[in-house]
Scaffold this motif. Structure first.
Motif, PDB file in Angstrom:
ATOM      1  N   LEU A 149       0.833  -1.220   0.000  1.00 43.28           N
ATOM      2  CA  LEU A 149       0.000   0.000   0.000  1.00 43.28           C
ATOM      3  C   LEU A 149       0.858   1.258   0.000  1.00 43.28           C
ATOM      4  O   LEU A 149       0.598   2.196  -0.765  1.00 43.28           O
ATOM      5  N   PHE A 150       1.867   1.291   0.855  1.00 43.93           N
ATOM      6  CA  PHE A 150       2.715   2.478   0.884  1.00 43.93           C
ATOM      7  C   PHE A 150       3.487   2.598  -0.435  1.00 43.93           C
ATOM      8  O   PHE A 150       3.778   3.702  -0.896  1.00 43.93           O
ATOM      9  N   GLY A 151       3.815   1.453  -1.036  1.00 43.59           N
ATOM     10  CA  GLY A 151       4.454   1.482  -2.355  1.00 43.59           C
ATOM     11  C   GLY A 151       3.525   2.061  -3.411  1.00 43.59           C
ATOM     12  O   GLY A 151       3.912   2.927  -4.198  1.00 43.59           O
ATOM     13  N   VAL A 152       2.264   1.612  -3.390  1.00 47.15           N
ATOM     14  CA  VAL A 152       1.290   2.112  -4.368  1.00 47.15           C
ATOM     15  C   VAL A 152       1.025   3.600  -4.138  1.00 47.15           C
ATOM     16  O   VAL A 152       0.841   4.362  -5.095  1.00 47.15           O
ATOM     17  N   LEU A 166      -8.195  10.192  -4.840  1.00 48.50           N
ATOM     18  CA  LEU A 166      -7.171   9.135  -4.818  1.00 48.50           C
ATOM     19  C   LEU A 166      -5.770   9.720  -4.672  1.00 48.50           C
ATOM     20  O   LEU A 166      -4.965   9.235  -3.871  1.00 48.50           O
ATOM     21  N   PHE A 167      -5.464  10.756  -5.453  1.00 47.08           N
ATOM     22  CA  PHE A 167      -4.137  11.356  -5.321  1.00 47.08           C
ATOM     23  C   PHE A 167      -3.981  12.004  -3.941  1.00 47.08           C
ATOM     24  O   PHE A 167      -2.877  12.034  -3.385  1.00 47.08           O
ATOM     25  N   GLY A 168      -5.080  12.506  -3.397  1.00 47.72           N
ATOM     26  CA  GLY A 168      -5.032  13.036  -2.035  1.00 47.72           C
ATOM     27  C   GLY A 168      -4.727  11.943  -1.016  1.00 47.72           C
ATOM     28  O   GLY A 168      -3.871  12.107  -0.146  1.00 47.72           O
ATOM     29  N   VAL A 169      -5.409  10.813  -1.167  1.00 51.36           N
ATOM     30  CA  VAL A 169      -5.189   9.695  -0.244  1.00 51.36           C
ATOM     31  C   VAL A 169      -3.764   9.155  -0.392  1.00 51.36           C
ATOM     32  O   VAL A 169      -3.134   8.768   0.597  1.00 51.36           O
ATOM     33  N   ALA A 170      -3.253   9.158  -1.618  1.00 52.00           N
ATOM     34  CA  ALA A 170      -1.871   8.689  -1.830  1.00 52.00           C
ATOM     35  C   ALA A 170      -0.899   9.557  -1.038  1.00 52.00           C
ATOM     36  O   ALA A 170       0.001   9.042  -0.365  1.00 52.00           O
ATOM     37  N   GLU A 171      -1.107  10.871  -1.097  1.00 52.07           N
ATOM     38  CA  GLU A 171      -0.215  11.750  -0.326  1.00 52.07           C
ATOM     39  C   GLU A 171      -0.412  11.530   1.182  1.00 52.07           C
ATOM     40  O   GLU A 171       0.552  11.529   1.950  1.00 52.07           O
ATOM     41  N   MET A 172      -1.667  11.309   1.579  1.00 54.76           N
ATOM     42  CA  MET A 172      -1.930  11.038   3.004  1.00 54.76           C
ATOM     43  C   MET A 172      -1.230   9.764   3.456  1.00 54.76           C
ATOM     44  O   MET A 172      -0.670   9.697   4.561  1.00 54.76           O
ATOM     45  N   GLN A 231      -4.957  16.615   7.781  1.00 57.34           N
ATOM     46  CA  GLN A 231      -5.759  17.823   7.539  1.00 57.34           C
ATOM     47  C   GLN A 231      -5.002  18.807   6.646  1.00 57.34           C
ATOM     48  O   GLN A 231      -5.606  19.461   5.785  1.00 57.34           O
ATOM     49  N   ILE A 232      -3.699  18.887   6.838  1.00 58.45           N
ATOM     50  CA  ILE A 232      -2.888  19.790   5.997  1.00 58.45           C
ATOM     51  C   ILE A 232      -2.982  19.358   4.530  1.00 58.45           C
ATOM     52  O   ILE A 232      -3.170  20.186   3.632  1.00 58.45           O
ATOM     53  N   VAL A 233      -2.892  18.044   4.298  1.00 62.99           N
ATOM     54  CA  VAL A 233      -3.007  17.533   2.917  1.00 62.99           C
ATOM     55  C   VAL A 233      -4.392  17.846   2.358  1.00 62.99           C
ATOM     56  O   VAL A 233      -4.537  18.318   1.218  1.00 62.99           O
ATOM     57  N   ALA A 234      -5.424  17.587   3.165  1.00 60.33           N
ATOM     58  CA  ALA A 234      -6.795  17.808   2.698  1.00 60.33           C
ATOM     59  C   ALA A 234      -7.014  19.288   2.363  1.00 60.33           C
ATOM     60  O   ALA A 234      -7.573  19.622   1.315  1.00 60.33           O
TER      61      ALA A 234
END
Lengths: 413, 413
Positions: free
Chosen positions: A239-242, B239-245, B307-310
């Motif tokens: 997951l962290f990789g993705v 999705l890109f937000g969750v990836a950064e989170m 929260q900062i990412v969001a």
């Protein structure tokens, strides 16, 4: 300089709103699934208007409907306008419908303004463009243009097991107009289904083609392990990789800005559990670009840069191409006719590339083709709240009328 | 200085391998789901060995099985060893079983070495520790210690609709030993179920407690839109937000290294489709740390940094705490007994905190409790390939024997 003609915006808007009563949904949208009773009712309303306008109606073997205005020389192939009347299950009032009823409004104007044209004019209603009842989308135009074999299409079944052949027989809209018959040209007016024109405050988009699409399937493998007992340095957490891969994909979109688009639409963790380190994840990548060469470069960047992430983290990586649809440049003469029309009318406009699929994308392989976009509110479509402004609806149809006149002019010169 | 006793490693290994024949799976693992026919067969094999060792058998109302060796003063509460005999559907040969059969080996040694102890000794087999057939896990010890009400537990049903009460009646292992009766102490030997001891090349872990666990549910909202028509700068891509989170969560684990663990085990995109920008995503966060204060700081960091990412991306964010289990420090005297035993034996060892749940975590609220870990190959468990080395199995049991002797010594001084 050619004379400018104008459509009757109120009449067009009235027809759109009348059509919107057929299969109306509670929240102001429409449900007319392809070849359903509601679709039939929508087609019959349209056919009534066509007969009032002196048009003849005919069908081909996949239920595509053609309403024809004879020309001065009926041996010539027709100039065709059109789109579709079917909708998503919770669709809007404009997606497709606008292209069909704009075609009707053009014919009404030609009639009342006494404009005779050498070529026949036809309005096409393509079957099952949405793909919501039968897959794939852009179904009728795919059969017409020979992309989808007729028998395959007739055998396709909906979720209830009803075949296209059965549904066609039920509404009686199968006919003997030949598939792949010659068209002079094809013009499709449509809502943009995106936010660009609205964001730029422009009522008309001169569509220069359809963008290339590349769909990738990505599988990432790590080691599934206990979330409570495995120290961070000993993990191979897929997951962290993705997550890092998704951020790389987002940066690839930046590298190819503004024409490059990247979307990760689906992502699935195998055997996911709250306290298990994900060991295998599949996700999809949707790449878009206006140019074939650039989408190839984007695809290459995905392969190379995701591999770097995988190698760094000790993860396995498999990427396969699911589908590649090359860019579809529209016909230069047809685009020029639209550009000339919009300039003649003096309407603010911009060039734009179609991001979504349309029947016109299939038609482009069959005859000179182009599209005209108008804004939709908030860029929203495939949604009951889909909306368009009456002024934009009118101006887009003015462009369609004058582009068709340009095309006819061009040929009769 | 106290005399060192040693167990019979070959006998213990032989018993483990005999037990592994009960409910053996094709790939070398075990399937003995709680209160099943296979679980009964495993219990009966164990009970036969206990009777040969002169132990009496009794059950409580949830089917926990206790095999008892009388002491010099039977009015004293027993020193209890144990774990569980049930397995995951594709479980291994050691998880739980090692703690039960190590207890049996300790008793066999006491018998053959003629060692009399003031307190009674009991071996506990806790019902349905795995939670694979009936939820929650650590079921029998939860009922025994009063954490899970008896009636709630008896009413729990498996996937086939069979209740615990019915399953217990079927195998006849319900009895009248009182729940929550007094224990002198509880010692549980177990495979580590993680890679730390193996990675450090140590045969024994002195378990000082169970770590704190905090489970969070995170919901991220963006705007679902068409992947082909929406320019990157106009997107609110969840999705890109969750990836950064997720990458931020990984960095929080680094900030709290080495004791802090962070796992995103589940992630779901609402109405996901390959060509739709994800508009809403739910995911889970599993935080672990040895110390309550630190897990609180980790949780706070998650709230603030996500929260900062969001905010940066214009996404909505809702985080709710699903569950918080505080750290469970084991009893200082019991830990000291294990430490003294391992030092007496001269075995290489380290302190370790239990990452997984165990019956001992429940027992720790009931009586002085601790655990002894041995390595498992590759850190693997809940897997048919779960394995442990005979030398480690023997040394861990030596520690258990001498820790129990220390405990008895301590009390009889």
């Amino acid at each position: 300089m050619m004379k400018v003609s104008k459509v009757n915006g109120e009449r067009l808007w009235g027809s759109l709103m009348d059509m919107a009563k057929v299969g109306a949904t509670e929240r102001g949208g429409n449900c007319r699934l392809a070849l359903s009773r509601e679709d039939l009712a929508g087609r019959e309303l349209f056919m009534g208007w066509c007969r009032e306008a002196g048009l003849s109606i005919a069908f081909d073997a996949i239920g595509n409907l053609f309403a024809r205005r004879e020309g001065q020389d009926n041996s010539l192939p027709p100039i065709v306008m059109g789109s579709h009347l079917d909708t998503q299950p919770k669709g809007g009032r404009f997606d497709g419908i606008y292209g069909v009823l704009s075609g009707l409004e053009v014919v009404r104007c030609l009639n009342e303004q006494g404009i005779e044209i050498r070529q026949p004019i036809e309005i096409a209603v393509w079957t099952n463009e949405e793909g919501a009842r039968f897959t794939p989308a852009m179904f009728g135009s795919a059969v017409f243009t020979g992309i989808l074999p007729l028998q395959t299409a007739l055998d396709a079944r909906d979720a209830q097991g009803i075949s296209v052949a059965e549904a066609l027989a039920d509404i009686g809209h199968s006919g003997d107009l030949p598939l792949q018959r010659a068209f002079d040209s094809y013009f499709e007016a449509h809502i943009e289904q995106g936010p660009i024109l609205e964001d730029n405050g422009l009522p008309v988009g001169v569509v220069t083609g359809g963008q290339a699409i590349c769909w990738l399937d990505v599988q990432v493998g790590g080691v599934s392990a206990h979330a409570g007992t495995t120290p961070m340095p000993l993990r191979k957490d897929a997951l962290f990789g993705v997550a890092e891969m998704a951020s790389v994909l987002e940066s690839i979109a930046r590298d190819f800005a503004p024409k490059g688009l990247v979307t990760v639409g689906q992502l699935e963790i195998a055997k996911s559990s709250r306290n298990t380190i994900p060991g295998r994840i599949n996700f999809t990548v949707d790449l878009r670009h206006h140019e074939d060469q650039q989408i190839a470069a984007m695809e290459q960047a995905v392969y190379e840069r995701l591999q770097i992430v995988a190698d760094k983290r000790g993860l396995s990586l498999a990427i396969s191409r699911h589908w590649l649809s090359p860019a579809t440049p529209f016909d230069a003469d047809c685009v020029a006719a639209v550009r000339s029309a919009v300039q003649l009318l003096g309407y603010p406009h911009q060039d734009i590339v179609s991001g979504a699929g349309h029947d016109a994308i299939h038609l482009a392989g069959h005859c000179p083709t182009t599209m005209i976009f108008i804004p939709c509110v908030g860029g929203l479509s495939h949604n009951e709240a889909e909306d368009a402004l009456p002024d934009d609806v009118r101006m887009g149809c003015d462009v369609l009328l004058n582009a068709v006149l340009q095309r006819a002019q061009h040929l009769s010169d």
